[in-house]
Design a protein around this motif. Structure first.
Motif, PDB file in Angstrom:
ATOM      1  N   THR A   1       0.817  -1.208   0.000  1.00 14.50           N
ATOM      2  CA  THR A   1       0.000   0.000   0.000  1.00 14.50           C
ATOM      3  C   THR A   1       0.854   1.262   0.000  1.00 14.50           C
ATOM      4  OG1 THR A   1      -1.753  -1.154   1.212  1.00 14.50           O
ATOM      5  CG2 THR A   1      -1.849   1.220   1.226  1.00 14.50           C
ATOM      6  N   ALA A   2       2.123   1.149   0.339  1.00 14.62           N
ATOM      7  CA  ALA A   2       2.993   2.327   0.438  1.00 14.62           C
ATOM      8  C   ALA A   2       2.971   3.178  -0.835  1.00 14.62           C
ATOM      9  CB  ALA A   2       4.413   1.891   0.787  1.00 14.62           C
ATOM     10  N   PRO A   3       3.156   2.619  -2.030  1.00 15.58           N
ATOM     11  CA  PRO A   3       3.113   3.461  -3.230  1.00 15.58           C
ATOM     12  C   PRO A   3       1.761   4.131  -3.442  1.00 15.58           C
ATOM     13  CG  PRO A   3       4.144   1.347  -3.708  1.00 15.58           C
ATOM     14  CD  PRO A   3       3.524   1.230  -2.354  1.00 15.58           C
TER      15      PRO A   3
ATOM     16  N   LEU B   1      10.779   4.272   0.932  1.00 17.10           N
ATOM     17  CA  LEU B   1      10.060   3.698   2.076  1.00 17.10           C
ATOM     18  C   LEU B   1      10.284   2.202   2.151  1.00 17.10           C
ATOM     19  CD1 LEU B   1       7.227   2.200   3.120  1.00 17.10           C
ATOM     20  CD2 LEU B   1       8.225   4.017   4.468  1.00 17.10           C
ATOM     21  N   TRP B   2      10.195   1.525   1.017  1.00 14.31           N
ATOM     22  CA  TRP B   2      10.404   0.078   1.002  1.00 14.31           C
ATOM     23  C   TRP B   2      11.795  -0.284   1.524  1.00 14.31           C
ATOM     24  CZ3 TRP B   2       7.940  -1.751  -4.300  1.00 14.31           C
ATOM     25  CH2 TRP B   2       6.541  -1.829  -4.131  1.00 14.31           C
TER      26      TRP B   2
ATOM     27  N   ARG C   1      13.555   1.449   3.626  1.00 17.27           N
ATOM     28  CA  ARG C   1      13.626   1.758   5.049  1.00 17.27           C
ATOM     29  C   ARG C   1      12.954   0.710   5.931  1.00 17.27           C
ATOM     30  NH1 ARG C   1      13.227   8.291   6.104  1.00 17.27           N
ATOM     31  NH2 ARG C   1      14.953   8.882   4.716  1.00 17.27           N
ATOM     32  N   VAL C   2      12.066  -0.083   5.357  1.00 12.28           N
ATOM     33  CA  VAL C   2      11.457  -1.178   6.122  1.00 12.28           C
ATOM     34  C   VAL C   2      12.049  -2.523   5.701  1.00 12.28           C
ATOM     35  CG1 VAL C   2       9.307   0.046   6.588  1.00 12.28           C
ATOM     36  CG2 VAL C   2       9.506  -1.328   4.503  1.00 12.28           C
ATOM     37  N   GLY C   3      13.234  -2.466   5.099  1.00  7.02           N
ATOM     38  CA  GLY C   3      13.987  -3.679   4.816  1.00  7.02           C
ATOM     39  C   GLY C   3      13.469  -4.516   3.666  1.00  7.02           C
ATOM     40  N   TRP C   4      12.662  -3.922   2.808  1.00  9.38           N
ATOM     41  CA  TRP C   4      12.088  -4.656   1.665  1.00  9.38           C
ATOM     42  C   TRP C   4      11.383  -5.937   2.109  1.00  9.38           C
ATOM     43  CZ3 TRP C   4      12.625  -2.013  -2.897  1.00  9.38           C
ATOM     44  CH2 TRP C   4      13.670  -1.068  -2.972  1.00  9.38           C
ATOM     45  N   TYR C   5      10.813  -5.927   3.308  1.00 12.59           N
ATOM     46  CA  TYR C   5      10.298  -7.186   3.872  1.00 12.59           C
ATOM     47  C   TYR C   5       9.214  -7.814   3.002  1.00 12.59           C
ATOM     48  CZ  TYR C   5       6.001  -4.971   5.751  1.00 12.59           C
ATOM     49  OH  TYR C   5       4.791  -4.344   5.890  1.00 12.59           O
ATOM     50  N   GLY C   6       8.386  -6.984   2.361  1.00 14.75           N
ATOM     51  CA  GLY C   6       7.338  -7.534   1.504  1.00 14.75           C
ATOM     52  C   GLY C   6       7.899  -8.223   0.283  1.00 14.75           C
ATOM     53  N   ILE C   7       8.943  -7.641  -0.302  1.00 18.04           N
ATOM     54  CA  ILE C   7       9.592  -8.251  -1.472  1.00 18.04           C
ATOM     55  C   ILE C   7      10.194  -9.593  -1.088  1.00 18.04           C
ATOM     56  CG2 ILE C   7      11.379  -7.973  -3.226  1.00 18.04           C
ATOM     57  CD1 ILE C   7       9.058  -6.035  -3.539  1.00 18.04           C
ATOM     58  N   TRP C   8      10.831  -9.639   0.079  1.00 19.25           N
ATOM     59  CA  TRP C   8      11.440 -10.901   0.523  1.00 19.25           C
ATOM     60  C   TRP C   8      10.383 -11.983   0.756  1.00 19.25           C
ATOM     61  CZ3 TRP C   8      16.289 -11.900  -0.132  1.00 19.25           C
ATOM     62  CH2 TRP C   8      17.246 -10.880  -0.087  1.00 19.25           C
TER      63      TRP C   8
END
Length: 512
Positions: free
Chosen positions: A426-428, A440-441, A443-450
């Motif tokens: 939802t960030a974008p 932003l992604w 800064r939160v460690g790309w956790y969703g991508i991982w």
């Protein structure tokens, strides 16, 4: 009138346009009580809608030019639908309405107006759904009944409406600014009160067909809407998404940043919960939203709902979450886009999905952040489907057996992961541009991508076969939800199904 709103804005710290929007939604409540007292089938109901819409758009919101734009699109649709009898007519209406909306999205982007600025694009998004749905309903009214599915049969427009009826429909005041969108057949059933007669409603009194319980539900919705408005005002001061882009944010630990971002997105959702619930209550006061009766004979009013807050905050899987958010838009995309681009006799496939995705993206606007969110959502949907198809059978208890601890852990884990993934993609949508979204992604460690990436790699690299080999020889039958046909619990037959069956019986009687 602006002097009053400016004073409230200065005192509350909110933008004047936001205060005006909330004021219009609250004024819709007493207006709804007046609307429902106008005699059934009276042309004054259409005139009342137009008058209320004019009041909201011109003296309150200062959108006189916007009103003319809405009127222009509506008149264009009316005359195209009336004069063009070809099967391509709905696509012509779609091109005109969506093209007009896109132009206004470009203008909004050019001036860099934020969410706090009210312009005509919000009401025009609702109007676009109405106009394109009306066009398809008119075409369905010209097609043989046996070629239509249940929704198309119940919603078709067999008798072309008068201009006043049509304008009363497109300017239906409770849903004018933020929804809910409704189809023409539902609007006319509301006006002539056949909505309640069809479902055998128990009237409030002998002179009126409206079921009991409407006010109780409507004002409860208003209370919930005001509660979430208060939560938004309080939370937004502490959890503004823009704060996550400031230098101080990176000084915190990764887990703290991830947790903070969850609250930022939640605070943004409360804004939608507030306006959608407020407008739902106002719609119910006009009589819209009746869906039948519950197991104890109480009237149910869920037909005007645009969000299921509980299932958005605690979804069992990603599909449930999507189906529970902006539900009326989902219906529009499914019935007027997804199904309509699918060739007759074939099942919807990749082409249908992509065209529906493009329509949803253009409908929301031209900001790159929307497309980043929607594309990410496609990957999440695929990953969630693979998890459900491969992991879930491994934890289901045998038929008739009690719930196991393993299944409970699976359910809790699925809810938790679904929620944090939603907040990631939802960030974008909130930040709108690519640069801020990627920042932003990171800064939160790309956790969703991982999470998404590793899930897809696992299943496509052989994980699906591994899970299949681990299944018990007798795969448990997935549990059914109470209220579904053939299962224990109450099953409410909605007016849509009743209306469709009645139409079929009438058609068969005519043929005989």
């Amino acid at each position: 009138m602006d002097a009053l709103f400016n004073a409230v804005g200065d005192a509350s710290g909110a933008s004047v346009d936001q205060i005006k929007l909330i004021a219009c939604l609250l004024v819709s409540y007493p207006l709804g009580s007046v609307f429902i007292r106008i005699p059934a089938s009276s042309s004054f109901k259409h005139i009342f809608n137009l008058s209320a819409a004019l009041f909201f758009l011109i003296p309150v919101l200062n959108l006189s030019g916007g009103f003319l734009q809405l009127l222009g699109s509506s008149l264009a649709t009316y005359f195209i639908a009336k004069t063009n009898t070809s099967a391509k007519m709905p696509w012509i209406v779609f091109a005109v309405a969506m093209g007009h909306l896109t132009v206004n999205h470009v203008i909004r982007s050019f001036f860099s107006w934020g969410y706090e600025t009210m312009d005509i694009t919000g009401p025009q998004m609702v109007l676009t759904m109405k106009l394109t749905t009306f066009a398809w309903n008119v075409v369905d009214g010209r097609r043989p009944a046996e070629d239509l599915d249940k929704w198309q049969l119940a919603k078709r427009v067999s008798k072309f409406p008068s201009l006043l009826e049509f304008l009363g429909y497109v300017f239906y005041f409770p849903g004018l600014l933020v929804g809910p969108y409704l189809d023409f057949a539902s609007y006319m059933a509301l006006v002539d009160e056949t909505l309640y007669k069809t479902a055998g409603a128990k009237a409030e009194n002998a002179k009126r067909a409206i079921p009991k319980g409407r006010k109780r539900v409507a004002y409860r919705k208003m209370a919930v809407g005001l509660l979430f408005l208060a939560v938004y005002v309080v939370f937004r001061g502490h959890f503004d998404p823009a704060e996550a882009l400031k230098p101080w944010f990176v000084s915190k630990s990764l887990l703290w940043r991830i947790a903070y971002w969850q609250l930022c997105v939640f605070s943004e959702r409360t804004k939608y919960y507030s306006v959608w619930t407020l407008t739902e209550g106002a719609s119910i006061l006009t009589g819209l939203g009746f869906t039948g009766f519950g197991p104890n004979g109480e009237s149910l009013w869920g037909g005007a709902s645009n969000v299921n807050i509980w299932l958005v905050e605690f979804p069992s899987n990603f599909k449930v979450l999507l189906d529970s958010w902006n539900t009326n838009t989902n219906i529009w995309l499914r019935e007027c886009i997804y199904k309509r681009v699918t060739p007759k006799g074939k099942k919807p496939g990749f082409r249908s999905s992509m065209f529906t995705f493009a329509t949803s993206a253009f409908w929301h606007g031209i900001a790159a952040g929307y497309y980043m969110t929607f594309i990410s959502g496609g990957f999440v949907t695929t990953a969630a489907r693979l998890c459900r198809a491969n992991f879930r059978p491994l934890v289901l208890p045998p038929p008739g057996a009690p719930m196991t601890m393993t299944k409970r852990i699976y359910d809790i884990s699925a809810t938790f992961v679904t929620a944090i993934i939603l907040n990631f993609i939802t960030a974008p949508f909130l930040l709108l541009n690519v640069k801020d979204s990627l920042e932003l992604w990171s800064r939160v460690g790309w956790y969703g991508i991982w999470i998404i990436g590793s899930t897809l790699v696992f299943f496509y690299a052989g994980g699906a076969k591994l899970c299949k080999s681990m299944r018990p020889s007798e795969v448990p039958v997935p549990e059914k939800l109470p209220g579904m046909p053939g299962t224990p619990g109450p099953h409410v037959v909605p007016p849509l199904e009743i209306a469709a069956e009645e139409m079929k019986k009438q058609i068969e009687a005519t043929k005989n």
